[in-house]
Design an enzyme around this catalytic site. Sequence first.
Site, PDB file in Angstrom:
ATOM      1  N   ARG A 176      -7.531  -7.494  -6.067  1.00 55.49           N
ATOM      2  CA  ARG A 176      -6.946  -8.683  -5.434  1.00 55.49           C
ATOM      3  C   ARG A 176      -7.952  -9.412  -4.549  1.00 55.49           C
ATOM      4  O   ARG A 176      -7.592 -10.408  -3.929  1.00 55.49           O
ATOM      5  CB  ARG A 176      -5.729  -8.273  -4.603  1.00 55.49           C
ATOM      6  CG  ARG A 176      -6.074  -7.352  -3.450  1.00 55.49           C
ATOM      7  CD  ARG A 176      -4.838  -6.903  -2.686  1.00 55.49           C
ATOM      8  NE  ARG A 176      -5.209  -6.058  -1.556  1.00 55.49           N
ATOM      9  CZ  ARG A 176      -4.349  -5.570  -0.689  1.00 55.49           C
ATOM     10  NH1 ARG A 176      -3.067  -5.825  -0.813  1.00 55.49           N
ATOM     11  NH2 ARG A 176      -4.747  -4.821   0.309  1.00 55.49           N
ATOM     12  N   ASP A 177      -9.178  -8.931  -4.448  1.00 55.10           N
ATOM     13  CA  ASP A 177     -10.157  -9.479  -3.506  1.00 55.10           C
ATOM     14  C   ASP A 177     -11.176 -10.345  -4.235  1.00 55.10           C
ATOM     15  O   ASP A 177     -12.087  -9.840  -4.887  1.00 55.10           O
ATOM     16  CB  ASP A 177     -10.859  -8.334  -2.761  1.00 55.10           C
ATOM     17  CG  ASP A 177     -11.653  -8.832  -1.564  1.00 55.10           C
ATOM     18  OD1 ASP A 177     -12.342  -9.863  -1.694  1.00 55.10           O
ATOM     19  OD2 ASP A 177     -11.589  -8.175  -0.503  1.00 55.10           O
ATOM     20  N   ALA A 221      -7.461   3.188  -9.082  1.00 51.69           N
ATOM     21  CA  ALA A 221      -8.138   3.479  -7.816  1.00 51.69           C
ATOM     22  C   ALA A 221      -7.612   2.625  -6.667  1.00 51.69           C
ATOM     23  O   ALA A 221      -8.160   2.667  -5.571  1.00 51.69           O
ATOM     24  CB  ALA A 221      -9.646   3.262  -7.978  1.00 51.69           C
ATOM     25  N   LYS A 274      -5.367  14.388   1.300  1.00 49.62           N
ATOM     26  CA  LYS A 274      -4.280  14.163   2.271  1.00 49.62           C
ATOM     27  C   LYS A 274      -2.895  14.213   1.609  1.00 49.62           C
ATOM     28  O   LYS A 274      -1.880  14.221   2.314  1.00 49.62           O
ATOM     29  CB  LYS A 274      -4.495  12.830   2.989  1.00 49.62           C
ATOM     30  CG  LYS A 274      -5.762  12.810   3.840  1.00 49.62           C
ATOM     31  CD  LYS A 274      -5.987  11.443   4.453  1.00 49.62           C
ATOM     32  CE  LYS A 274      -7.266  11.412   5.284  1.00 49.62           C
ATOM     33  NZ  LYS A 274      -8.490  11.554   4.446  1.00 49.62           N
ATOM     34  N   THR A 292      -9.961  13.186  16.476  1.00 50.68           N
ATOM     35  CA  THR A 292      -8.495  13.293  16.467  1.00 50.68           C
ATOM     36  C   THR A 292      -8.023  14.649  16.994  1.00 50.68           C
ATOM     37  O   THR A 292      -7.076  14.745  17.761  1.00 50.68           O
ATOM     38  CB  THR A 292      -7.939  13.084  15.047  1.00 50.68           C
ATOM     39  OG1 THR A 292      -8.618  13.977  14.154  1.00 50.68           O
ATOM     40  CG2 THR A 292      -8.159  11.650  14.594  1.00 50.68           C
TER      41      THR A 292
END
Length: 240
Positions: free
Chosen positions: A27-28, A70, A116, A182
């Site tokens: 989209r860029d 991706a 993650k 963190t």
Amino acid sequence: GTGSFGNAFLNYLLTEYSPKKVIVFSRDELKQFEMAQKFQQDNVRFFLGDVRDLDRLRLAFRGVDIVVHAAALKQVPAAEYNPTECISTNIKGAENVIQASIDCNVERVVALSTDKAANPINLYGATKLVSDKLFVAANNMVGEQDIKFSVVRYGNVLGSRGSVIPFFRKLLENGEATLPITHEDMTRFWISMSEAINFVDLCFKRMKGGEIFIPKIPSTKITDLAKAIAPGLELKIVGI
């Protein structure tokens, strides 16, 4: 297709293979323009579009044999603050890629995932877990159609855009006196870009449909990484 992986994977495809056509979908428009300056081969095409748009995906997937998915919103804090946006891209986008692949008779689809997604505690990881399950389950939807879906799940690509090493280095360049951590027990799993690309290529050759491929890769405590990048600099615990 215009992210860190997309740039490196396109270069790999053009170097190692002779594809009839490679479509870079994103989209860029700026990153597509910059990428087009680097890759001026006749067999490379650029499609503006968003994985949220099923009709546009169908147009892009016409005549395509292989898809690497991706596209994702992957910044953890941004996902927490904009949960519906993250869901729209990472989950609804995954559904659209699956549907467009089935509609256009694509043969092989590999979706890129993240460490993650394993026992997720944040929204980004949770959306990628859902995405992984969608791609695995897609193999039950194809009937007699010759199409296979699999997932590649790996860790942090060394030096990729937006990851922790460039982030720490930029803070150093800006003269920061501390590095944000963190949690002192936080770890990162590491893989080089070339290893990631070769692993994805290998998975295309091995896949039978429904696998979640996970490479064995090393991990590092984030505090050790910070001390290696900036010895002696104070570490500031900012919270998960």
